[in-house]
Design an enzyme around this catalytic site. Structure first.
Site, PDB file in Angstrom:
ATOM      1  N   ASP A 175      76.572  45.430  28.485  1.00  0.00           N
ATOM      2  CA  ASP A 175      76.896  44.811  29.757  1.00  0.00           C
ATOM      3  C   ASP A 175      77.385  45.909  30.690  1.00  0.00           C
ATOM      4  O   ASP A 175      78.287  46.670  30.341  1.00  0.00           O
ATOM      5  CB  ASP A 175      78.001  43.768  29.567  1.00  0.00           C
ATOM      6  CG  ASP A 175      77.782  42.545  30.418  1.00  0.00           C
ATOM      7  OD1 ASP A 175      77.596  42.710  31.626  1.00  0.00           O
ATOM      8  OD2 ASP A 175      77.806  41.426  29.866  1.00  0.00           O
ATOM      9  N   ASP A 211      75.856  43.193  35.517  1.00  0.00           N
ATOM     10  CA  ASP A 211      76.737  42.140  36.024  1.00  0.00           C
ATOM     11  C   ASP A 211      76.693  42.075  37.555  1.00  0.00           C
ATOM     12  O   ASP A 211      76.775  43.112  38.231  1.00  0.00           O
ATOM     13  CB  ASP A 211      78.170  42.465  35.558  1.00  0.00           C
ATOM     14  CG  ASP A 211      79.132  41.320  35.779  1.00  0.00           C
ATOM     15  OD1 ASP A 211      78.920  40.254  35.194  1.00  0.00           O
ATOM     16  OD2 ASP A 211      80.112  41.499  36.541  1.00  0.00           O
ATOM     17  N   GLU A 254      71.980  40.340  36.781  1.00  0.00           N
ATOM     18  CA  GLU A 254      72.523  38.994  37.034  1.00  0.00           C
ATOM     19  C   GLU A 254      72.495  38.793  38.547  1.00  0.00           C
ATOM     20  O   GLU A 254      73.256  39.415  39.266  1.00  0.00           O
ATOM     21  CB  GLU A 254      73.949  38.885  36.494  1.00  0.00           C
ATOM     22  CG  GLU A 254      74.454  37.465  36.532  1.00  0.00           C
ATOM     23  CD  GLU A 254      75.973  37.362  36.519  1.00  0.00           C
ATOM     24  OE1 GLU A 254      76.492  36.305  36.158  1.00  0.00           O
ATOM     25  OE2 GLU A 254      76.651  38.337  36.888  1.00  0.00           O
ATOM     26  N   HIS A 300      77.849  32.924  28.516  1.00  0.00           N
ATOM     27  CA  HIS A 300      79.304  32.823  28.422  1.00  0.00           C
ATOM     28  C   HIS A 300      79.962  32.246  29.675  1.00  0.00           C
ATOM     29  O   HIS A 300      81.165  32.050  29.695  1.00  0.00           O
ATOM     30  CB  HIS A 300      79.882  34.208  28.124  1.00  0.00           C
ATOM     31  CG  HIS A 300      79.655  35.147  29.277  1.00  0.00           C
ATOM     32  ND1 HIS A 300      78.398  35.610  29.613  1.00  0.00           N
ATOM     33  CD2 HIS A 300      80.514  35.672  30.185  1.00  0.00           C
ATOM     34  CE1 HIS A 300      78.498  36.384  30.678  1.00  0.00           C
ATOM     35  NE2 HIS A 300      79.760  36.442  31.047  1.00  0.00           N
ATOM     36  N   ASP A 301      79.177  32.026  30.745  1.00  0.00           N
ATOM     37  CA  ASP A 301      79.727  31.426  31.970  1.00  0.00           C
ATOM     38  C   ASP A 301      79.299  29.974  32.147  1.00  0.00           C
ATOM     39  O   ASP A 301      79.676  29.333  33.127  1.00  0.00           O
ATOM     40  CB  ASP A 301      79.228  32.185  33.214  1.00  0.00           C
ATOM     41  CG  ASP A 301      79.752  33.598  33.307  1.00  0.00           C
ATOM     42  OD1 ASP A 301      80.858  33.873  32.809  1.00  0.00           O
ATOM     43  OD2 ASP A 301      79.047  34.440  33.904  1.00  0.00           O
TER      44      ASP A 301
HETATM   45  O1  TEU Z   1      79.529  36.396  36.498  1.00  0.00           O
HETATM   46  C1  TEU Z   1      79.345  36.260  37.869  1.00  0.00           C
HETATM   47  C2  TEU Z   1      79.397  34.924  38.337  1.00  0.00           C
HETATM   48  O2  TEU Z   1      78.848  34.668  39.374  1.00  0.00           O
HETATM   49  C3  TEU Z   1      80.129  33.916  37.542  1.00  0.00           C
HETATM   50  O3  TEU Z   1      81.398  34.329  37.326  1.00  0.00           O
HETATM   51  C4  TEU Z   1      80.130  32.694  38.300  1.00  0.00           C
HETATM   52  O4  TEU Z   1      80.589  32.947  39.585  1.00  0.00           O
HETATM   53  C5  TEU Z   1      81.054  31.713  37.725  1.00  0.00           C
HETATM   54  O5  TEU Z   1      80.817  31.522  36.394  1.00  0.00           O
HETATM   55  C6  TEU Z   1      80.831  30.480  38.524  1.00  0.00           C
HETATM   56  O6  TEU Z   1      81.748  29.552  38.199  1.00  0.00           O
HETATM   57  C7  TEU Z   1      79.718  37.649  35.973  1.00  0.00           C
HETATM   58  C8  TEU Z   1      80.140  37.522  34.530  1.00  0.00           C
HETATM   59  O7  TEU Z   1      79.103  36.921  33.803  1.00  0.00           O
HETATM   60  C9  TEU Z   1      81.429  36.767  34.457  1.00  0.00           C
HETATM   61  O8  TEU Z   1      81.820  36.493  33.149  1.00  0.00           O
HETATM   62  C10 TEU Z   1      82.470  37.584  35.184  1.00  0.00           C
HETATM   63  O9  TEU Z   1      83.659  36.856  35.258  1.00  0.00           O
HETATM   64  C11 TEU Z   1      82.043  37.940  36.598  1.00  0.00           C
HETATM   65  O10 TEU Z   1      80.702  38.406  36.664  1.00  0.00           O
HETATM   66  C12 TEU Z   1      82.890  39.045  37.145  1.00  0.00           C
HETATM   67  O11 TEU Z   1      82.602  40.246  36.493  1.00  0.00           O
END
Ligand code: TEU
Length: 552
Positions: free
Chosen positions: A99, A202, A256, A329-330
């Site tokens: 990542d 990311d 992403e 994971h989100d």
């Molecule tokens: O995620 C970006 C992101 O857009 C998500 O956090 C999203 O906004 C959120 O889940 C919406 O509710 C990436 C990573 O995958 C995430 O785990 C991190 O928290 C984020 O970036 C910051 O680095």
């Protein structure tokens, strides 16, 4: 360096290290834990792993806040452990993508500490630091970030603020500064030279900000997004990384791309443009919310899902490469989201969803536990949650009263922690994840959803995923074939065809909990059934039944 395009034949398994396996008995997953499960991954059949961040970090956002890009977070292990893991993966024919979190660092990173403690620091310009309005009493503009807060943080009692689109401890880097870009390239080379096979980048579409830093017309969420998503120099920066680094390695990148349109994404992945290999688009995970914001939940409708899948399958075919995913994971777990996690149908539902996305064009990603049909966490109270975003959104509901009743309904259901509960290896007290109490609550359903049980049961979700993975291997129809939605108007059945040089594969999935007529049945003479989650061959489809046919 010759690029072999190995990613087109990859099935990628995402490991969220905190939640995968605890090897040293502290309740937190770690690298020795991962090493102990590599044979499991080999048995499943995946040939690549995406590892969520394991770098040194104060863990405000579970590692997406990095304080040292060249070392491992101690509770996860050492660099030596990492090298052993990489070597053991490669021995098993499993590649590794890391990542890459370079839109922001942690506020504990030495660059940031220096930047805010000394106005003349050479690192000051590594970050986006601006003078506040009204003698510093108001932020430089009215932008707001992704976690339900303003996007600026005041530096002590000075007039200056730093930009942070995520948590307070995640200051955004200033990519306008060529030194920052050189630092990023060095980090990439460091890991690629060690042998890693690529990166999941990311929030990569946020790295270029419109330098006018203008305020926008007030809105509830993500104020200013038109100035910081897909910014003016994004393509230039990515191409620079490609020509200075990626070109020299047989590696892949997946960006992403939150809030990107198909046209924007296409420009990122057209190979001749030399930017990214593929992107994660979120149109399909946004089919159950309003405005791309998951807290504004709306009921899932199959027709909306088909619409976006059709758009992306056609939109990238022959032009750029797709990624395929239904969890990460989100995101909350896919069963119970796109269909049902009721005990009666959970297994059928898991298999049906797996089938429906696995035969599309692109590289499939599987999130840990998805291959077991794991469900959302069984959280009971706010204190059960750990995620910084969940707490920020809860606080927002406390501040803005009209949101409160709404968030009450969605906070638990949509929290990212739903996907972060410990991997369920067996039915023991801590699910075989650890022998001490884990950092986050174990789901009680580990008693009947766990890897041990599923490996013993030939009919399990695990064995079904094994079949899906092996079916894809070397299959040119799935890799390169056309895509045709066969029943675009059905709100119950998702049926599509993949075709290449007369060879056809047809997938038919019932998204309802009712027995329905299969309108394609009479047209399937000459096709053989090659995979299904029930043992039926008749003209109806059972609840959440899925079937795969081929004509060759
Ligand atoms: O995620 C970006 C992101 O857009 C998500 O956090 C999203 O906004 C959120 O889940 C919406 O509710 C990436 C990573 O995958 C995430 O785990 C991190 O928290 C984020 O970036 C910051 O680095």
């Amino acid at each position: 360096m010759k690029k072999t395009n190995w990613y087109k034949d990859a099935v990628i398994y995402q490991i969220y290290p905190r939640s995968f396996c605890d090897g040293n008995g502290d309740g937190l997953g770690d690298i020795p834990g991962i090493i102990s499960k590599l044979d499991y991954l080999k048995e499943l059949g995946v040939n690549c792993v995406w590892l969520s961040p394991v770098y040194d970090s104060p863990q405000e956002d579970n590692g997406y806040d990095i304080s040292n890009y060249r070392d491992i977070y101690k509770p996860f292990g050492t660099l030596e452990n990492f090298k052993v893991m990489l070597d053991e993966m490669h021995k098993r024919g499993i590649r590794l993508i890391m990542d890459l979190v370079v839109n922001h660092t942690s506020s504990e990173h030495p660059w940031f500490k220096s930047a805010i403690s000394d106005k003349n620091s050479p690192y000051r310009d590594y970050y986006i630091i601006k003078k506040g309005r009204k003698n510093g009493t108001k932020a430089p503009n009215n932008w707001s970030g992704f976690f339900g807060e303003g996007a600026w943080e005041r530096i002590g009692d000075s007039e200056d603020y730093y930009l942070r689109l995520f948590a307070k401890g995640q200051p955004d880097l200033n990519w306008e500064n060529p030194k920052v870009r050189e630092e990023v390239k060095d980090i990439l080379r460091y890991w690629l030279d060690m042998g890693v096979d690529g990166f999941r980048c990311d929030v990569i579409t946020l790295i270029s900000k419109d330098q006018r830093f203008k305020s926008v017309f007030p809105s509830l969420a993500l104020r200013g997004r038109k100035y910081f998503v897909n910014g003016p120099r994004l393509h230039e920066y990515l191409h620079e990384l490609y020509k200075d680094v990626y070109v020299n390695y047989d590696c892949m990148t997946v960006g992403e791309t939150v809030l990107s349109t198909l046209d924007q994404a296409r420009d990122l992945v057209i190979p001749e443009r030399e930017e990214l290999t593929m992107v994660f688009n979120f149109d399909h995970t946004d089919t159950d919310n309003h405005f791309g914001i998951k807290w504004f939940y709306k009921k899932f409708k199959l027709k909306n899902l088909k619409k976006v899948v059709n758009k992306w399958q056609h939109g990238l075919h022959g032009q750029g490469w797709n990624s395929l995913f239904i969890e990460n994971h989100d995101q909350r777990r896919c069963v119970g989201r796109f269909n049902t996690d009721d005990k009666e149908y959970r297994e059928a539902s898991s298999k049906m969803l797996g089938t429906t996305y696995f035969f599309l064009q692109g590289t499939p990603f599987i999130y840990e536990g998805q291959e077991l049909g794991m469900t959302n966490g069984d959280f009971e109270k706010l204190e059960d949650f750990v995620d910084v975003e969940t707490y920020n959104i809860h606080a927002l509901g406390e501040r803005i009263k009209i949101l409160k009743p709404f968030l009450k309904k969605t906070l638990f259901k949509c929290s990212r922690d739903n996907a972060r509960t410990p991997m369920q290896w067996d039915d023991s007290e801590y699910a075989g994840f650890s022998n001490v109490k884990p950092w986050i609550k174990v789901n009680k359903n580990k008693s009947f959803i766990n890897a041990k049980k599923e490996i013993e049961d030939q009919d399990s979700v695990f064995h079904y995923y094994q079949k899906l993975i092996s079916y894809r291997k070397g299959n040119e129809v799935i890799k390169e074939g056309n895509y045709i939605d066969l029943l675009p108007h059905s709100s119950k059945i998702y049926a599509y065809k993949r075709e290449l040089n007369g060879q056809e594969i047809i997938v038919v999935s019932n998204f309802t909990n009712k027995t329905v007529k299969n309108p394609l049945f009479n047209k399937l003479n000459g096709y053989k059934l090659v995979l299904s989650n029930y043992n039926n061959t008749n003209g109806t489809l059972e609840p959440f039944e899925t079937r795969v046919y081929q004509n060759y």
